[in-house]
Design a protein around this motif. Structure first.
Motif, PDB file in Angstrom:
ATOM      1  N   CYS A   4       0.859  -1.193   0.000  1.00  0.00           N
ATOM      2  CA  CYS A   4       0.000   0.000   0.000  1.00  0.00           C
ATOM      3  C   CYS A   4       0.889   1.234   0.000  1.00  0.00           C
ATOM      4  N   SER A   5       0.941   1.913  -1.136  1.00  0.00           N
ATOM      5  CA  SER A   5       1.789   3.099  -1.216  1.00  0.00           C
ATOM      6  C   SER A   5       1.148   4.304  -0.533  1.00  0.00           C
ATOM      7  N   CYS A   6      -0.161   4.321  -0.416  1.00  0.00           N
ATOM      8  CA  CYS A   6      -0.835   5.437   0.264  1.00  0.00           C
ATOM      9  C   CYS A   6      -0.463   5.487   1.749  1.00  0.00           C
ATOM     10  N   ASN A   7      -0.411   4.316   2.388  1.00  0.00           N
ATOM     11  CA  ASN A   7      -0.104   4.233   3.819  1.00  0.00           C
ATOM     12  C   ASN A   7       1.287   3.665   4.095  1.00  0.00           C
ATOM     13  N   VAL A   8       2.027   3.377   3.052  1.00  0.00           N
ATOM     14  CA  VAL A   8       3.374   2.799   3.132  1.00  0.00           C
ATOM     15  C   VAL A   8       3.360   1.546   4.021  1.00  0.00           C
ATOM     16  N   LEU A   9       2.559   0.563   3.597  1.00  0.00           N
ATOM     17  CA  LEU A   9       2.442  -0.701   4.320  1.00  0.00           C
ATOM     18  C   LEU A   9       3.070  -1.815   3.491  1.00  0.00           C
ATOM     19  N   THR A  10       3.823  -2.654   4.185  1.00  0.00           N
ATOM     20  CA  THR A  10       4.473  -3.774   3.511  1.00  0.00           C
ATOM     21  C   THR A  10       3.667  -5.055   3.700  1.00  0.00           C
ATOM     22  N   ASP A  11       4.008  -6.057   2.907  1.00  0.00           N
ATOM     23  CA  ASP A  11       3.347  -7.352   3.047  1.00  0.00           C
ATOM     24  C   ASP A  11       3.614  -7.940   4.430  1.00  0.00           C
ATOM     25  N   LYS A  12       4.802  -7.717   4.973  1.00  0.00           N
ATOM     26  CA  LYS A  12       5.133  -8.229   6.303  1.00  0.00           C
ATOM     27  C   LYS A  12       4.229  -7.603   7.368  1.00  0.00           C
ATOM     28  N   GLN A  13       4.015  -6.292   7.300  1.00  0.00           N
ATOM     29  CA  GLN A  13       3.141  -5.623   8.264  1.00  0.00           C
ATOM     30  C   GLN A  13       1.718  -6.152   8.171  1.00  0.00           C
ATOM     31  N   LEU A  14       1.243  -6.354   6.956  1.00  0.00           N
ATOM     32  CA  LEU A  14      -0.120  -6.844   6.756  1.00  0.00           C
ATOM     33  C   LEU A  14      -0.273  -8.264   7.283  1.00  0.00           C
ATOM     34  N   ARG A  15       0.704  -9.139   7.016  1.00  0.00           N
ATOM     35  CA  ARG A  15       0.669 -10.519   7.513  1.00  0.00           C
ATOM     36  C   ARG A  15       0.677 -10.550   9.036  1.00  0.00           C
ATOM     37  N   GLU A  16       1.565  -9.739   9.637  1.00  0.00           N
ATOM     38  CA  GLU A  16       1.670  -9.715  11.094  1.00  0.00           C
ATOM     39  C   GLU A  16       0.381  -9.200  11.732  1.00  0.00           C
ATOM     40  N   ALA A  17      -0.214  -8.163  11.154  1.00  0.00           N
ATOM     41  CA  ALA A  17      -1.460  -7.621  11.699  1.00  0.00           C
ATOM     42  C   ALA A  17      -2.577  -8.658  11.611  1.00  0.00           C
ATOM     43  N   PHE A  49      -6.224  -3.301  -2.518  1.00  0.00           N
ATOM     44  CA  PHE A  49      -7.112  -4.289  -1.892  1.00  0.00           C
ATOM     45  C   PHE A  49      -6.988  -5.705  -2.449  1.00  0.00           C
ATOM     46  N   PRO A  50      -6.881  -5.910  -3.760  1.00  0.00           N
ATOM     47  CA  PRO A  50      -6.722  -7.291  -4.236  1.00  0.00           C
ATOM     48  C   PRO A  50      -5.491  -7.967  -3.621  1.00  0.00           C
ATOM     49  N   SER A  51      -4.379  -7.243  -3.549  1.00  0.00           N
ATOM     50  CA  SER A  51      -3.165  -7.807  -2.948  1.00  0.00           C
ATOM     51  C   SER A  51      -3.322  -7.977  -1.448  1.00  0.00           C
ATOM     52  N   VAL A  52      -3.942  -7.001  -0.798  1.00  0.00           N
ATOM     53  CA  VAL A  52      -4.148  -7.075   0.655  1.00  0.00           C
ATOM     54  C   VAL A  52      -4.999  -8.296   1.000  1.00  0.00           C
ATOM     55  N   ILE A  53      -6.054  -8.524   0.261  1.00  0.00           N
ATOM     56  CA  ILE A  53      -6.926  -9.677   0.510  1.00  0.00           C
ATOM     57  C   ILE A  53      -6.138 -10.973   0.384  1.00  0.00           C
ATOM     58  N   ASP A  54      -5.350 -11.102  -0.673  1.00  0.00           N
ATOM     59  CA  ASP A  54      -4.540 -12.306  -0.852  1.00  0.00           C
ATOM     60  C   ASP A  54      -3.571 -12.501   0.310  1.00  0.00           C
ATOM     61  N   ILE A  55      -2.915 -11.432   0.719  1.00  0.00           N
ATOM     62  CA  ILE A  55      -1.897 -11.519   1.778  1.00  0.00           C
ATOM     63  C   ILE A  55      -2.512 -11.878   3.115  1.00  0.00           C
ATOM     64  N   ILE A  56      -3.590 -11.219   3.501  1.00  0.00           N
ATOM     65  CA  ILE A  56      -4.135 -11.457   4.844  1.00  0.00           C
ATOM     66  C   ILE A  56      -4.835 -12.805   4.962  1.00  0.00           C
ATOM     67  N   HIS A  57      -5.189 -13.405   3.832  1.00  0.00           N
ATOM     68  CA  HIS A  57      -5.858 -14.704   3.887  1.00  0.00           C
ATOM     69  C   HIS A  57      -4.959 -15.871   3.502  1.00  0.00           C
ATOM     70  N   GLU A  58      -3.716 -15.609   3.107  1.00  0.00           N
ATOM     71  CA  GLU A  58      -2.868 -16.721   2.667  1.00  0.00           C
ATOM     72  C   GLU A  58      -2.496 -17.659   3.805  1.00  0.00           C
ATOM     73  N   ASP A  59      -2.406 -17.164   5.033  1.00  0.00           N
ATOM     74  CA  ASP A  59      -2.076 -18.013   6.176  1.00  0.00           C
ATOM     75  C   ASP A  59      -3.286 -18.325   7.048  1.00  0.00           C
ATOM     76  N   ALA A  60      -4.458 -17.928   6.596  1.00  0.00           N
ATOM     77  CA  ALA A  60      -5.671 -18.122   7.392  1.00  0.00           C
ATOM     78  C   ALA A  60      -6.065 -19.595   7.403  1.00  0.00           C
ATOM     79  N   PRO A  61      -6.559 -20.066   8.552  1.00  0.00           N
ATOM     80  CA  PRO A  61      -7.089 -21.431   8.574  1.00  0.00           C
ATOM     81  C   PRO A  61      -8.238 -21.543   7.581  1.00  0.00           C
TER      82      PRO A  61
END
Length: 80
Positions: A4-17, A49-61
């Motif tokens: 997310c370039s608007c909020n400068v968020l990385t994939d690592k931050q999104l996964r951890e959150a 959002f498409p990338s965020v959705i993929d990232i936050i759900h890739e490790d989801a049960p």
């Protein structure tokens, strides 16, 4: 990687959150908006959002993903 370039968020931050939200017994299912709020920001343009959705759900049960309720559809006035 910057997601997310608007909020400068990385994939690592999104996964951890998302992982923190899943680990919280009183937590909610991590949705993009909920993850952004968890990180103290809010979505702006939504282009990530498409990338965020993929990232936050890739490790989801799998049970978490299956138990999500689909968005309610609005009926048009003509269908009433």
């Amino acid at each position: 990687m910057l997601i997310c370039s608007c909020n400068v968020l990385t994939d690592k931050q999104l996964r951890e959150a998302a992982a923190e939200m899943r680990a919280d017994p009183n937590g909610k299912i991590p949705t993009p908006g909920a993850v952004f709020r968890h990180l103290g920001c809010r979505p702006r343009c939504g282009g990530c959002f498409p990338s965020v959705i993929d990232i936050i759900h890739e490790d989801a049960p799998e049970s978490e993903v299956k138990n999500e309720k689909p968005a309610r559809r609005r009926r048009s006035a003509a269908a009433g």
